[in-house]
Scaffold this motif. Structure first.
Motif, PDB file in Angstrom:
ATOM      1  N   UNK A 138      70.207  61.358  45.844  1.00  0.00           N
ATOM      2  CA  UNK A 138      69.279  61.407  46.968  1.00  0.00           C
ATOM      3  C   UNK A 138      70.526  60.955  48.336  1.00  0.00           C
ATOM      4  N   UNK A 139      71.655  60.925  48.055  1.00  0.00           N
ATOM      5  CA  UNK A 139      72.516  60.636  49.240  1.00  0.00           C
ATOM      6  C   UNK A 139      72.559  61.652  50.464  1.00  0.00           C
ATOM      7  N   UNK A 144      66.295  60.604  50.714  1.00  0.00           N
ATOM      8  CA  UNK A 144      66.846  59.184  50.650  1.00  0.00           C
ATOM      9  C   UNK A 144      66.064  58.303  51.179  1.00  0.00           C
ATOM     10  N   UNK A 145      65.412  58.570  52.388  1.00  0.00           N
ATOM     11  CA  UNK A 145      64.877  57.720  53.309  1.00  0.00           C
ATOM     12  C   UNK A 145      63.303  57.386  52.778  1.00  0.00           C
ATOM     13  N   UNK A 146      62.835  58.204  51.837  1.00  0.00           N
ATOM     14  CA  UNK A 146      61.401  58.150  51.527  1.00  0.00           C
ATOM     15  C   UNK A 146      61.220  57.649  50.095  1.00  0.00           C
ATOM     16  N   UNK A 147      61.948  58.341  49.275  1.00  0.00           N
ATOM     17  CA  UNK A 147      61.851  58.352  47.756  1.00  0.00           C
ATOM     18  C   UNK A 147      61.812  56.820  47.236  1.00  0.00           C
ATOM     19  N   UNK A 148      62.928  56.170  47.707  1.00  0.00           N
ATOM     20  CA  UNK A 148      62.778  54.694  47.067  1.00  0.00           C
ATOM     21  C   UNK A 148      61.939  53.896  47.372  1.00  0.00           C
ATOM     22  N   UNK A 217      72.710  52.295  53.266  1.00  0.00           N
ATOM     23  CA  UNK A 217      73.191  52.483  52.016  1.00  0.00           C
ATOM     24  C   UNK A 217      73.316  54.196  51.404  1.00  0.00           C
ATOM     25  N   UNK A 218      72.465  54.760  51.963  1.00  0.00           N
ATOM     26  CA  UNK A 218      72.450  56.103  51.405  1.00  0.00           C
ATOM     27  C   UNK A 218      72.740  57.500  52.330  1.00  0.00           C
TER      28      UNK A 218
END
Length: 294
Positions: A138-139, A144-148, A217-218
């Motif tokens: 997801x980097x 990366x801004x949605x899934x977590x 972070x990502x």
């Protein structure tokens, strides 16, 4: 017709007074933020903050919006993440919450326990980072801004409890008419659960809109920076310039630091405030609209 006594009127007036004080307590800080963003920096340094603007200037907004494409790009990223993330999260949370609310499914209790367990314990930042980057890849992506944040355990439990309040006789009647689980969810449960969906949707949208931690972070590509992280970088650069050397301090002195902080706050909270009037009406509706009659 019911006759209102003096005590009933007194309680009503006390309730109005408490609500009025709460409204004032909420409005004054917001007015101060807007006022400071429109007030000249020299006036702020000499007189402090006020709820009404003085020596009105747009220098703070010019400084923030002067980033042009950066601000516009960050707005686009944040808008996309907020709308797509909220829709995706609502879809998955709704389906899982509905499944866990069905009493006839034997696994609903064990899985509900595992969901609740994640609210109490987690693996920590390092394992989370390894999973999101090495295994989910997801980097440096919008995903990366949605899934977590796709499914929030608290929101899931709240929505599951909401579905559980719907009279089971409604679903039994629909099953007799030949409805399967998909129809029960989308044709029966969702229309009755609109107040709950609106509330959870608001929670998700605020979470996505205000988030900067995932990007920190990502995400390393500045073109993928959301609005909150970009504004954090702008205000951090102002503070750094003001405290690092004579020449930098002289340059920073010309920047309306307090005004910029408040202007960025206005720019970030403005759109999300506009969402409240559209969802407010759902908060006062009954929990089971059109329930089974006698």
């Amino acid at each position: 017709m019911k006759a209102y006594t003096i005590s009933d009127k007194l309680v009503a007036w006390l309730a109005y007074v408490c609500i009025g004080l709460f409204v004032i307590a909420a409005i004054i800080p917001f007015m101060t933020i807007v006022s400071t963003s429109l007030t000249d920096e020299q006036y702020i340094r000499a007189n402090g903050f006020d709820i009404f603007p003085h020596a009105i200037t747009l220098d703070a907004y010019k400084y923030v919006l002067g980033r042009g494409s950066s601000i516009l790009g960050a707005y686009q990223v944040t808008l996309f993440v907020t709308f797509a993330g909220t829709a995706f999260s609502l879809l998955l949370t709704t389906m899982m919450a509905f499944a866990l609310s069905r009493r006839e499914w034997r696994m609903s209790v064990p899985i509900s326990f595992f969901v609740y367990f994640t609210m109490l314990f987690n693996g920590g930042i390092v394992p989370w980072y390894i999973v999101t980057t090495k295994y989910l890849h997801l980097y440096d992506s919008l995903a990366a801004l949605i899934v977590p944040y796709t499914i929030n355990a608290f929101n899931l439990i709240v929505l599951r409890s909401f579905f559980s309040t719907i009279d089971n006789a409604i679903f039994e009647a629909a099953r007799i008419d030949g409805a399967n689980d998909i129809k029960l969810l989308f044709n029966i449960a969702l229309p009755l659960a609109m107040p709950g969906l609106a509330t959870i949707g608001l929670f998700y949208s605020i979470s996505y809109w205000n988030d900067w931690w995932l990007a920190l972070m990502l995400v390393s590509d500045r073109e993928l920076y959301p609005l909150q992280l970009l504004i954090r970088a702008i205000t951090s650069n102002i503070s750094y310039a003001a405290s690092s050397g004579v020449n930098s301090s002289i340059a920073a002195a010309a920047i309306p630091k307090e005004g910029v902080k408040m202007a960025t706050t206005v720019l970030t909270i403005g759109p999300i405030i506009l969402l409240y009037p559209f969802l407010q009406r759902y908060f006062v509706k009954g929990l089971t609209i059109g329930s089974v009659k006698g």
